[in-house]
Write a protein that holds these residues in place. Structure first.
Motif, PDB file in Angstrom:
ATOM      1  N   ILE A   1      44.345  56.331  67.204  1.00  0.00           N
ATOM      2  CA  ILE A   1      43.341  56.694  68.205  1.00  0.00           C
ATOM      3  C   ILE A   1      42.111  57.308  67.549  1.00  0.00           C
ATOM      4  CG2 ILE A   1      42.842  58.225  70.154  1.00  0.00           C
ATOM      5  CD1 ILE A   1      45.728  57.828  71.067  1.00  0.00           C
ATOM      6  N   VAL A   2      42.334  58.227  66.619  1.00  0.00           N
ATOM      7  CA  VAL A   2      41.206  58.879  65.938  1.00  0.00           C
ATOM      8  C   VAL A   2      40.423  57.861  65.111  1.00  0.00           C
ATOM      9  CG1 VAL A   2      40.560  60.601  64.200  1.00  0.00           C
ATOM     10  CG2 VAL A   2      42.309  61.130  65.902  1.00  0.00           C
TER      11      VAL A   2
ATOM     12  N   VAL B   1      35.327  48.181  74.017  1.00  0.00           N
ATOM     13  CA  VAL B   1      35.531  47.672  72.665  1.00  0.00           C
ATOM     14  C   VAL B   1      36.381  48.625  71.827  1.00  0.00           C
ATOM     15  CG1 VAL B   1      33.503  48.751  71.616  1.00  0.00           C
ATOM     16  CG2 VAL B   1      34.333  46.568  70.729  1.00  0.00           C
ATOM     17  N   MET B   2      36.499  49.886  72.273  1.00  0.00           N
ATOM     18  CA  MET B   2      37.314  50.843  71.538  1.00  0.00           C
ATOM     19  C   MET B   2      38.779  50.420  71.502  1.00  0.00           C
ATOM     20  SD  MET B   2      35.061  52.812  70.490  1.00  0.00           S
ATOM     21  CE  MET B   2      36.189  53.897  69.663  1.00  0.00           C
ATOM     22  N   VAL B   3      39.184  49.626  72.495  1.00  0.00           N
ATOM     23  CA  VAL B   3      40.557  49.109  72.510  1.00  0.00           C
ATOM     24  C   VAL B   3      40.824  48.298  71.244  1.00  0.00           C
ATOM     25  CG1 VAL B   3      42.180  47.582  73.713  1.00  0.00           C
ATOM     26  CG2 VAL B   3      40.659  49.078  75.023  1.00  0.00           C
TER      27      VAL B   3
ATOM     28  N   GLY C   1      43.753  50.041  64.413  1.00  0.00           N
ATOM     29  CA  GLY C   1      44.378  51.214  63.814  1.00  0.00           C
ATOM     30  C   GLY C   1      45.893  51.154  63.924  1.00  0.00           C
ATOM     31  N   PHE C   2      46.384  50.721  65.088  1.00  0.00           N
ATOM     32  CA  PHE C   2      47.826  50.573  65.273  1.00  0.00           C
ATOM     33  C   PHE C   2      48.394  49.510  64.333  1.00  0.00           C
ATOM     34  CE2 PHE C   2      47.598  52.850  69.377  1.00  0.00           C
ATOM     35  CZ  PHE C   2      48.763  53.617  69.253  1.00  0.00           C
TER      36      PHE C   2
ATOM     37  N   MET D   1      51.804  48.441  59.752  1.00  0.00           N
ATOM     38  CA  MET D   1      51.982  47.873  58.412  1.00  0.00           C
ATOM     39  C   MET D   1      52.444  48.957  57.433  1.00  0.00           C
ATOM     40  SD  MET D   1      48.622  45.618  57.642  1.00  0.00           S
ATOM     41  CE  MET D   1      47.985  44.362  58.744  1.00  0.00           C
ATOM     42  N   THR D   2      51.775  50.095  57.490  1.00  0.00           N
ATOM     43  CA  THR D   2      52.041  51.181  56.549  1.00  0.00           C
ATOM     44  C   THR D   2      53.446  51.736  56.715  1.00  0.00           C
ATOM     45  OG1 THR D   2      49.693  51.784  56.505  1.00  0.00           O
ATOM     46  CG2 THR D   2      51.267  53.452  55.768  1.00  0.00           C
ATOM     47  N   LEU D   3      53.850  52.000  57.950  1.00  0.00           N
ATOM     48  CA  LEU D   3      55.168  52.584  58.182  1.00  0.00           C
ATOM     49  C   LEU D   3      56.289  51.589  57.913  1.00  0.00           C
ATOM     50  CD1 LEU D   3      54.587  54.742  61.392  1.00  0.00           C
ATOM     51  CD2 LEU D   3      54.750  55.504  59.015  1.00  0.00           C
ATOM     52  N   MET D   4      56.099  50.336  58.314  1.00  0.00           N
ATOM     53  CA  MET D   4      57.152  49.343  58.114  1.00  0.00           C
ATOM     54  C   MET D   4      57.318  49.004  56.627  1.00  0.00           C
ATOM     55  SD  MET D   4      58.630  48.795  60.926  1.00  0.00           S
ATOM     56  CE  MET D   4      59.705  47.557  60.198  1.00  0.00           C
TER      57      MET D   4
END
Length: 307
Positions: A180-181, A199-201, A207-208, A213-216
């Motif tokens: 979100i940030v 467009v922020m969506v 970001g999600f 990717m990073t966590l998996m």
């Protein structure tokens, strides 16, 4: 695992505060300034920016990221007393093949989608190639985009995700918060002004994607490759008057971009393209235990004792 890498360093609250303020300060200042300005002031700023030659404007905008990225690495090393490797991956070394694969994947998908779009309707796409300007753009992009995307990934998906994770003791909140940030800090981009906050969506969704990717994968490598490939294509392939950055790209969209059409394209990316990308990564790197890796608890490593 990746978030637990933060336990390797000194996480005293004031160290975290100093590092966050010094490295994320540019985003915070930009965010606050954007919301404090009137519509007339914002229009004047965008007009002034548009009058600066494209390559010079890109150079000015990207240069600060060199110092900020180096500053982040320095603070992690000196203040937090841990390595940049621990900020990058949970593995014993950086896997550059992962960065390259992710980079080539997004570059290939972007080019293929552009070709399809061009073949369907190229009435508003004009050749914008200027050999000298494009060569300069290419050099600036190769030199400075790695620093720009490096800071964003190491700050949001690396430092902040790890520090927040060991405080809240779970994985879902740092994923949610940093995504979100990350999106909100792009709110001053020209396309937000043109199309509205819908467009922020797209930015939050991106970001999600990068966070998942990073966590998996328990590392930043795939996110680094994807982000670099995405930004390079945005700069080199096609530009438009409402792009986040105006460049001397190969092509230019000359038509009037309707907000509804652009939002639809972004929704398609989030709903269709992003899941396909995650599926490809999951198959290639044998990702399992999705629920645990994305929402599981964080536990501090147990101290070893000797008799």
């Amino acid at each position: 695992m990746f978030i637990e890498q933060a336990y390797k360093g000194n996480n005293t609250w004031w160290r975290v505060l100093i590092t966050t303020l010094l490295t994320a300060g540019v985003f915070l200042i930009n965010f606050v300034a954007y919301f404090m300005m009137s519509q007339e002031e914002m229009d004047a700023v965008y007009k002034t920016m548009s009058e600066v030659p494209n390559n010079l404007s890109l150079l000015i905008n990207l240069s600060p990221f060199i110092l900020l990225l180096l500053l982040l690495f320095l603070l992690v090393r000196v203040l937090h007393e841990r390595s940049v490797l621990s900020l990058t991956t949970s593995r014993k070394s950086i896997d550059y093949k992962r960065i390259l694969f992710s980079f080539l994947l997004i570059v290939s998908l972007t080019i293929v989608m552009f070709i399809i779009s061009y073949l369907v309707d190229h009435s508003n796409i004009i050749l914008n190639f200027n050999p000298l300007k494009f060569t300069i753009l290419f050099a600036i992009s190769l030199l400075l985009f790695p620093c720009q995307i490096g800071l964003e990934e190491y700050l949001f998906r690396g430092y902040l995700m790890q520090q927040i994770g060991i405080v809240v003791k779970n994985r879902w909140f740092p994923l949610l918060f940093t995504s979100i940030v990350f999106g909100l800090f792009h709110s001053a981009n020209p396309e937000v002004q043109q199309m509205g906050y819908g467009v922020m969506v797209f930015y939050i969704g991106t970001g999600f994607l990068l966070g998942i990717m990073t966590l998996m994968d328990e590392s930043l490598e795939l996110a680094l490759g994807f982000h670099l490939g995405n930004n390079l294509m945005a700069a080199l392939l096609i530009t438009s008057d409402v792009s986040a950055i105006h460049t001397d790209a190969l092509f230019k969209y000359s038509g009037v971009e309707k907000p509804v059409d652009m939002l639809n394209e972004m929704i398609v990316s989030i709903a269709i393209v992003y899941p396909i990308i995650l599926y490809i990564f999951a198959k290639r790197y044998n990702w399992t235990n999705w629920k645990t890796k994305l929402t599981g608890k964080i536990q501090a490593p147990k101290l070893q004792t000797t008799n």
